[in-house]
Design an enzyme around this catalytic site. Sequence first.
Site, PDB file in Angstrom:
ATOM      1  N   LYS A 175      64.896  58.830  67.515  1.00  0.00           N
ATOM      2  CA  LYS A 175      64.888  60.139  66.451  1.00  0.00           C
ATOM      3  C   LYS A 175      64.388  59.544  65.625  1.00  0.00           C
ATOM      4  O   LYS A 175      64.408  59.078  64.691  1.00  0.00           O
ATOM      5  CB  LYS A 175      66.594  60.663  66.629  1.00  0.00           C
ATOM      6  CG  LYS A 175      66.071  62.197  65.662  1.00  0.00           C
ATOM      7  CD  LYS A 175      66.205  63.503  66.167  1.00  0.00           C
ATOM      8  CE  LYS A 175      65.438  64.792  64.988  1.00  0.00           C
ATOM      9  NZ  LYS A 175      64.947  66.136  65.999  1.00  0.00           N
ATOM     10  N   HIS A 195      64.289  53.314  52.892  1.00  0.00           N
ATOM     11  CA  HIS A 195      64.431  51.761  53.958  1.00  0.00           C
ATOM     12  C   HIS A 195      65.463  51.375  52.724  1.00  0.00           C
ATOM     13  O   HIS A 195      65.067  51.045  51.396  1.00  0.00           O
ATOM     14  CB  HIS A 195      62.966  51.266  53.733  1.00  0.00           C
ATOM     15  CG  HIS A 195      63.008  49.539  54.480  1.00  0.00           C
ATOM     16  ND1 HIS A 195      62.638  49.812  56.109  1.00  0.00           N
ATOM     17  CD2 HIS A 195      63.912  48.735  53.692  1.00  0.00           C
ATOM     18  CE1 HIS A 195      62.720  48.324  56.061  1.00  0.00           C
ATOM     19  NE2 HIS A 195      63.433  47.643  54.825  1.00  0.00           N
ATOM     20  N   GLU A 247      68.545  46.087  58.321  1.00  0.00           N
ATOM     21  CA  GLU A 247      67.422  47.378  57.937  1.00  0.00           C
ATOM     22  C   GLU A 247      67.843  48.434  58.132  1.00  0.00           C
ATOM     23  O   GLU A 247      68.324  48.997  59.044  1.00  0.00           O
ATOM     24  CB  GLU A 247      65.842  46.593  58.283  1.00  0.00           C
ATOM     25  CG  GLU A 247      65.208  45.687  58.039  1.00  0.00           C
ATOM     26  CD  GLU A 247      63.775  46.087  58.420  1.00  0.00           C
ATOM     27  OE1 GLU A 247      62.871  44.879  57.634  1.00  0.00           O
ATOM     28  OE2 GLU A 247      63.317  47.085  58.910  1.00  0.00           O
ATOM     29  N   ARG A 303      65.474  35.814  58.371  1.00  0.00           N
ATOM     30  CA  ARG A 303      64.916  35.251  57.601  1.00  0.00           C
ATOM     31  C   ARG A 303      64.878  35.349  56.059  1.00  0.00           C
ATOM     32  O   ARG A 303      65.635  36.475  55.861  1.00  0.00           O
ATOM     33  CB  ARG A 303      63.423  35.370  57.719  1.00  0.00           C
ATOM     34  CG  ARG A 303      63.138  35.856  57.648  1.00  0.00           C
ATOM     35  CD  ARG A 303      61.494  36.496  57.059  1.00  0.00           C
ATOM     36  NE  ARG A 303      61.236  37.626  56.824  1.00  0.00           N
ATOM     37  CZ  ARG A 303      60.943  38.678  57.465  1.00  0.00           C
ATOM     38  NH1 ARG A 303      61.328  39.017  58.996  1.00  0.00           N
ATOM     39  NH2 ARG A 303      61.126  39.989  56.348  1.00  0.00           N
TER      40      ARG A 303
HETATM   41  C1  MV4 Z   1      61.656  54.704  62.214  1.00  0.00           C
HETATM   42  C2  MV4 Z   1      60.913  55.633  61.153  1.00  0.00           C
HETATM   43  C3  MV4 Z   1      61.633  56.761  60.694  1.00  0.00           C
HETATM   44  N1  MV4 Z   1      62.852  57.153  61.973  1.00  0.00           N
HETATM   45  N2  MV4 Z   1      62.520  54.553  62.834  1.00  0.00           N
HETATM   46  C4  MV4 Z   1      58.113  50.648  60.098  1.00  0.00           C
HETATM   47  C5  MV4 Z   1      58.888  49.654  60.064  1.00  0.00           C
HETATM   48  C6  MV4 Z   1      59.946  49.604  61.122  1.00  0.00           C
HETATM   49  N3  MV4 Z   1      60.917  48.399  60.120  1.00  0.00           N
HETATM   50  C7  MV4 Z   1      60.763  50.998  61.139  1.00  0.00           C
HETATM   51  N4  MV4 Z   1      59.851  51.782  60.638  1.00  0.00           N
HETATM   52  C8  MV4 Z   1      60.090  52.800  60.733  1.00  0.00           C
HETATM   53  N5  MV4 Z   1      61.398  54.305  61.685  1.00  0.00           N
HETATM   54  C9  MV4 Z   1      63.087  56.244  63.439  1.00  0.00           C
HETATM   55  N6  MV4 Z   1      63.445  56.775  64.077  1.00  0.00           N
HETATM   56  C10 MV4 Z   1      59.707  55.418  60.076  1.00  0.00           C
HETATM   57  C11 MV4 Z   1      59.457  54.240  59.640  1.00  0.00           C
HETATM   58  C12 MV4 Z   1      58.647  53.732  58.655  1.00  0.00           C
HETATM   59  C13 MV4 Z   1      59.364  52.388  57.815  1.00  0.00           C
HETATM   60  C14 MV4 Z   1      60.024  52.450  57.822  1.00  0.00           C
HETATM   61  C15 MV4 Z   1      60.467  51.849  56.681  1.00  0.00           C
HETATM   62  C16 MV4 Z   1      59.581  50.971  55.975  1.00  0.00           C
HETATM   63  C17 MV4 Z   1      58.435  51.738  55.983  1.00  0.00           C
HETATM   64  C18 MV4 Z   1      57.956  52.813  56.799  1.00  0.00           C
HETATM   65  C19 MV4 Z   1      56.380  53.138  56.956  1.00  0.00           C
HETATM   66  C20 MV4 Z   1      57.004  54.064  57.715  1.00  0.00           C
HETATM   67  C21 MV4 Z   1      57.229  54.555  58.940  1.00  0.00           C
END
Ligand code: MV4
Length: 446
Positions: free
Chosen positions: A201, A208, A275, A291
Site C-alpha cells: 500500500k 522515515h 527502516e 551496515r
Molecule cells: C514507501 C513509500 C510509501 N509507501 N513504501 C523509498 C526508499 C525506500 N527505502 C522506501 N521508499 C518508500 N517506500 C510505501 N509503502 C515511500 C517511500 C519513499 C521514501 C521513503 C523514505 C524516505 C524518502 C522517501 C522518498 C520517496 C518515497
Amino acid sequence: MFQKILIANRGEIALRVQRACRELGIPTVAIHSTADADAMHVRLADESVCIGPPPARESYLNAASILSAATITGADAIHPGYGFLSENADFAEMVEAHGLAFIGPSPAHIRMMGDKIEAKSAMAALGVPLVPGSDGAVSDLDAARRIAAAIGYPVLVKAAAGGGGRGMKVANDADEIEEAWRTARTEARAAFGNDAVYLEKYLDRPRHIELQVLADGRGQVVHFGERDCSLQRRHQKLVEEAGSPALSAAERDALGARATSALAKIGYRNAGTLEFLYQDGQFAFIEMNTRLQVEHPVTEMVCGIDLVREQIRIAAGQELGYGQSDIRFTGHAIECRITAEDPETFVPTPGRVTAFHPPGGLGVRVDSALYAGYRVPPHYDSLVAKLIVHAPTRDQAIARLRRALAEFVVVGIKTTLPLHQRIVEDVGFQRGDYTIHWLERFVAGH
Ligand code: MV4
C-alpha cells in the site's frame, strides 16, 4: 582483540573508523585508489596500500585487491564502512574464507536483509508491523491485479533486490497496475539481475524513521533509539535528527522492544538499522540495513556511545556488557550532510578546496576528510563533511546548528552549506512536523 584492521573505504568514514581503532590501540591499514593518494584517510593511517585506478569498480569495489592488501599487511580484520562492499554478502564471505574477521553481520544475515521480501517476512513472523501488502513475491499479472485490489490503491511495486528508493513504481488505480508491474520487473532485472517484485500500500505522507541496533551475537540485543531521516531529496538524505520530533519516549520504547526481540530470535550480530515508515501514529517496517550508516553520529551524540568501537569489540567476540536499561537518551542531535554540489542545481562540484575552516565549540562535531589544498576527486560520492550538533533540547540544537553553519567556511568549491542555512531558518523545519515530501517542496519553492 584484533592486531591490525584494514579499512575498506575512503573519505570521512575511513577517518571515523581509524579514530575508533586508534582509541582501541589497534593499528590501521588504509586502502586507496590512485585518485586518493593525497587523501586524509591515507595520511592518517599507520600504513596504506594503493589498490587500483580511480573508478570504484577497479579499486574500492575490487574484492581481490582489497584481500591482497589485507594479506600483505597482516591485517586480521576488515571494516567496510558504508557503501562500496559494506552490504555485499559475497565479500563478507570471502573475507571470512581468508581467515579474517568481517566487522559486520554474518554473510547469511547480510544476504537475508538484501532480499527485501525475505527481510519483511522474517520480521513480520517475529511481530514487527509491516505496511499492508503482498505476502511475498508477485510473479504474475493476475496476482498483481488481485492483490492490489485487495490492499486498495494507490499501491507501490517494489523490487526485492532494490532498496533505498531504487526500483519502485506507483500504481494509482487499476489502469496503472499492469504498466507499473511490468516496468518494475524489467528495471529490476536490468539493475539487479533479479526481477522479483512485491506490492505495498502506498503511504502518501510518511516520515522515515529508523532504529539503530547492536547485537553481540551472544544473546544480547539493544537499541539506541531512532533517527528521523525524512529530510531527503531524491533518496539522498540531507538532514537527520535523533530523536524524531514526532515520537514519544513510549513509542520509541515499544518499537525498540519489538525490534530487539525479533533480532535476538534470528541471532543477528553487530550493528544494524531497521527502516520504518511512520504515518498516523503507526510504524511499518520496510527494510533493514546491515551496515554502519552515514548518519550514525546523531545516535552517538544522544546516547554517548561509540558505535564503531562497539562494532569492533563485537566482531572480536566480546560481549556487549550492558543492557537496554543502561542506555539513556540525552538531549537532541542534528546532522547536516554537506556535499560538494551546487546548492541549487545539485550538480557535483569537484575541485580544489583553497580554505577550510570547520566550526567548533560546545556540542559541535565535524566528521570530514577535507583540508585546505585538497582536491575533491570527481569519481566518488560528493559528501565532504558532516556537521553534527548536540544540545539539551531540539530548539537549542537548532540554535547551535545555525551558529555552527555560520562559522563553517569552505572556499574553492561550491557546497550545500547555503541550502542548510536556509533549512534551519525555515519555520516548517523548526516546527518539526515535516514528512518525506517536505524537502523536495522546499527546494522547488526557492
Ligand atoms: C514507501 C513509500 C510509501 N509507501 N513504501 C523509498 C526508499 C525506500 N527505502 C522506501 N521508499 C518508500 N517506500 C510505501 N509503502 C515511500 C517511500 C519513499 C521514501 C521513503 C523514505 C524516505 C524518502 C522517501 C522518498 C520517496 C518515497
